[in-house]
Every structure is written in C-alpha cells, then in structure tokens.
Design an enzyme around this catalytic site. Structure first.
Site, PDB file in Angstrom:
ATOM      1  N   GLU A  38      40.620  34.471  20.646  1.00 15.26           N
ATOM      2  CA  GLU A  38      40.645  33.049  20.262  1.00 15.26           C
ATOM      3  C   GLU A  38      39.410  32.330  20.770  1.00 15.26           C
ATOM      4  OE1 GLU A  38      42.484  32.089  17.633  1.00 15.26           O
ATOM      5  OE2 GLU A  38      44.249  32.737  18.749  1.00 15.26           O
ATOM      6  N   HIS A  39      38.837  31.523  19.904  1.00 12.10           N
ATOM      7  CA  HIS A  39      37.615  30.769  20.215  1.00 12.10           C
ATOM      8  C   HIS A  39      36.457  31.707  20.569  1.00 12.10           C
ATOM      9  CE1 HIS A  39      39.189  26.674  19.872  1.00 12.10           C
ATOM     10  NE2 HIS A  39      40.323  27.196  20.284  1.00 12.10           N
ATOM     11  N   ASP A  41      35.070  33.568  17.783  1.00 16.54           N
ATOM     12  CA  ASP A  41      34.298  33.823  16.542  1.00 16.54           C
ATOM     13  C   ASP A  41      32.971  33.079  16.519  1.00 16.54           C
ATOM     14  OD1 ASP A  41      35.620  31.380  16.052  1.00 16.54           O
ATOM     15  OD2 ASP A  41      36.306  31.923  14.042  1.00 16.54           O
ATOM     16  N   GLY A 136      48.776  22.353   9.203  1.00 15.42           N
ATOM     17  CA  GLY A 136      48.561  21.990  10.606  1.00 15.42           C
ATOM     18  C   GLY A 136      49.324  22.885  11.570  1.00 15.42           C
ATOM     19  N   SER A 140      46.023  28.601   9.342  1.00 14.21           N
ATOM     20  CA  SER A 140      44.917  28.548   8.374  1.00 14.21           C
ATOM     21  C   SER A 140      45.316  28.119   6.979  1.00 14.21           C
ATOM     22  CB  SER A 140      44.188  29.895   8.309  1.00 14.21           C
ATOM     23  OG  SER A 140      43.545  30.120   9.504  1.00 14.21           O
ATOM     24  N   ASP A 186      38.947  32.594   9.921  1.00 14.02           N
ATOM     25  CA  ASP A 186      40.046  32.259   9.015  1.00 14.02           C
ATOM     26  C   ASP A 186      39.720  32.595   7.558  1.00 14.02           C
ATOM     27  OD1 ASP A 186      40.858  31.243  11.407  1.00 14.02           O
ATOM     28  OD2 ASP A 186      40.702  29.139  10.834  1.00 14.02           O
ATOM     29  N   TYR A 236      37.709  20.566  19.261  1.00 14.10           N
ATOM     30  CA  TYR A 236      37.112  21.810  18.766  1.00 14.10           C
ATOM     31  C   TYR A 236      35.574  21.758  18.824  1.00 14.10           C
ATOM     32  CZ  TYR A 236      36.509  26.004  15.927  1.00 14.10           C
ATOM     33  OH  TYR A 236      36.139  27.259  15.476  1.00 14.10           O
TER      34      TYR A 236
END
Ligand code: GLA
Length: 404
Positions: A38-39, A41, A136, A140, A186, A236
C-alpha cells in the site's frame, strides 16, 4: 443468477428503456482489492492486487439510432449513469477541458479525452453505465469506471490498445480530470487482471507476475467499514509529496531505491531536519512494505499461511503508525480479526487501498468463513454502531469486451 448477470441484465434493460433500441456494444471492468503493497506504487515499488467480482458495465449504441442523442452541431456522446440516475453530454472532439468540480462525469470525460488523444476514433454514441463496485469503498470504483470507458472506446473504434498503455491513459485521466495524483495500481489491475490470479506488480518496470490463487480452502473476504473520512482527498497528495521529499533528501530517484540499512544509516540526518521524523516514518513504511509485499507473494506461493498473515498484520500496523492513513474503524476491524486468530480461521487482515475508511481485506479458511463473518459483523457493530458489509470474492477477470 450471478451478481454479474444481474448487473448486466439491468444495464441492458435500462439502455433499452432509455434509448428504445438494443445496445451494440457491451463492456465491463472490475474493481480491485489490494492484498498488500500500500502506498508503494507511486514510489516505484511493489503491489499485490487482484480484480474482484464487482464491476462497472457499460452498454452503448450509435447515436444515429436515437434521435434525441443526435446533435447536428457537435460530435458528442450522451451517457447516463444508472446508479445516480443522471445523464451528461460529452464532447468527442476539439479541446476537452476538465471541469472545475470533480463529479462522476469527470472520470468519464477524462477517459474519453485520453482515449481520443491515443488515437481511438469513435462516432457519436449513447450509453448507460452501471456499477456494483461500492463507491468510496477503497475498491477502485473510479479506476473501474475509467477502464470501462477506455474499453468501450476500443470496442467502438475497433482498435485495440496495448493494455499497459490503456492503464496509463486511465491514470492520466484520473490525474487531469479527477485531480487525484494516484499511482498506477488500480487502473493496471482493472485493465490486466486475470481470473483466479493475484498480480505481483513491479511498478517501475510495469511487468506483472500473475500468481494463481486457486486453493479452494482459502477465501478472500472483504469487509467494508462503511465509513469514508473526508481527509482522503487532501492527505493522499501530501503523502506523495512527503515521499518525494524523503527521496530527495536520501539522494535517490524513488523510495524503491532505498534499503532498510540505508534508511537506518540516514536516520540521524533525517531526524535533524524540520519534519524529519515524518519523512523518516513515511520512508520506513514504504521501504518495509516493499519487502513485506515480496515476502507475502512468496509465502502465498509456498502456502505458508502463518507467514502470509504476519505480513498482512505488519502492513496494517505500519500504515497505521508510520504512514498514518488508517482510521479508528479500520483499526477496530483489524483488532477483531486478530482476536479471531489463526485457530478461528483468520489467516490475516489489513486495511486495503488509500485509507481513511473503506475496506479491510482478509484471508480466511473457507470452512470457517461463516463464523468469521459473524464475529466481525457483531464485534464491529457493538463497537461502532455501524453495520459492515462483508463479501467473499474470487480473483476476477480484467476489463473485457462482451459484445462488439
Ligand atoms: C489509491 C491509489 C493507488 C494507490 C493506493 C494506495 O487506491 O489510486 O494508486 O496509491 O491508493 O496503495
């Protein structure tokens, strides 16, 4: 009847009702769940997502069959979203500019504009889109919409894009039209997912490795916390910037190029700087998450479920403490999962996606999945007063054309 068939039938009959003709083109693109990574990419690191059995479907036909969709002065498409019961017109030529405010139509217009730019030539059309990817919910829904639109553009033009280019154009659409500086994960998995496989993706080379997930005794369970905190949009880009700043300080192109040893030996230097602790913790998450992601993929291949579970819980902890993108509801869900434990059929759990709400992903023993779901449901409700939505999914097929 499967959920997919129900969604498809609904979309076709809505199109027929709306436009009094049969659709000529039918396409779909799935949502995704990220198993780990996660986080990472946008740091050129590793991610391990799979497409899920939740989809955006589009039914479309040429405008010439539908008088009210014919605009003599402009080349346009008319597209309706069944979910929101709204219709919008979309320009198919000239300079297409993003609107000030981001709406559902921004994703559609972005994907159309970027597909046109890639040379997909289409005539005016009308369409209905319909989705059962929770909006939400960190699964994705937006990428599945963008990829479905790009797939429709392929179907209508009779041209085929290289699937990696398709993912990239959808990412560009999200950057420019939805104003969200997302990574590639995604759109990539929605466009290139393969049934019964998770995808270990190196986000630098963009070369995916498909890993079979066929063991019938293991289930991928998704629990939607049914909360979405408003921080998502602002936090983000801030995380992305912190990673860029940390890379600059560490003298590398991306955090992918940093090892744990290297990070530890620069720790003092980082801590001496303004906001240095924050840069250190953000980098620590990314660097350690890259290791966990590759470790988990190997452990999954080896069916070493204890090791798989350890990576998932460690990932959640790192996202909570060092990256600070979890939220109380997701932490409660993961705590419940931990309390169920390996013996209770819970292999491992973690938050999935960007954070600040959305879903937890778990790997669960198939023969214990009903008990596990019940414990999560009652535990979460008693602690938060919120009913979660829980469903199991197999790895689904990426975007496809059903009718052309
Ligand atoms: C969102 C983005 C992805 C990725 C995840 C976090 O889903 O769209 O590119 O960065 O957050 O892993």
């Amino acid at each position: 009847m499967t959920l997919f068939q129900t969604l498809l039938d609904e979309t076709i009959s809505d199109f027929e009702k709306q436009y009094r003709s049969k659709p000529k083109w039918l396409v779909f693109a799935p949502g995704r769940v990220n198993l780990i990574g996660e986080h990472t990419d946008y740091n050129d690191g590793f991610v391990f997502p799979m497409a899920i059995e939740r989809y955006t479907i589009i039914a479309a036909g040429p405008s010439q069959n539908v008088p009210e969709c014919n605009d003599k002065n402009q080349k346009i498409a008319q597209i309706r979203t069944k979910n929101l019961n709204q219709t919008s017109s979309f320009l198919l030529e000239g300079e297409i500019q993003p609107t000030e405010k981001v709406r559902w139509s921004s994703y559609v217009q972005g994907s159309i504009a970027c597909s046109l730019e890639k040379g997909l030539n289409v005539e005016p059309f009308c369409a209905v889109l319909n989705s059962n990817v929770p909006i939400g919910g960190s699964l994705s829904s937006s990428a599945s919409l963008e990829v479905a639109v790009a797939t429709l553009m392929e179907a209508m033009s009779g041209q085929t894009l290289n699937p990696v280019d398709k993912a990239l154009l959808c990412q560009k659409a999200e950057h420019l039209f939805a104003k969200m500086p997302c990574g590639i994960m995604d759109q990539f998995i929605s466009a290139l997912g393969v049934k019964d496989h998770a995808m270990l993706l190196d986000c630098r080379s963009l070369v995916p490795k498909m890993i079979p997930l066929l063991d019938p005794s293991i289930v991928v369970l998704i629990t939607n916390s049914n909360v979405k905190h408003s921080l998502t949009g602002s936090e983000y880009p801030e995380r992305r910037q912190s990673c860029e700043e940390a890379s600059r300080i560490l003298g590398v192109t991306k955090l992918r190029d940093v090892s744990l040893d290297m990070l530890e030996s620069s720790r003092e230097k980082l801590l001496g700087l303004e906001n240095g602790d924050r840069y250190y913790r953000r980098a620590k998450h990314v660097v350690s998450e890259d290791i966990r992601t590759q470790t988990m993929a190997q452990a999954l291949i080896a069916a070493d479920w204890e090791k798989v579970g350890e990576q998932m819980y460690a990932s959640h902890e790192s996202l909570k403490v060092d990256y600070e993108v979890s939220c109380p509801e997701l932490d409660i869900l993961v705590d419940i999962a931990k309390s169920i434990g390996f013996g209770g059929g819970m292999i491992g759990s973690r938050m999935t996606g960007g954070g600040f709400g959305g879903c937890m992903v778990s790997l669960v023993r198939a023969d214990q999945v009903d008990d596990v779901s019940e414990t999560i449901r009652t535990g979460y409700f008693s602690k938060t007063g919120i009913k979660p939505t829980i469903f199991a999914t197999r790895p689904a097929q990426g975007a496809s054309i059903l009718e052309q």
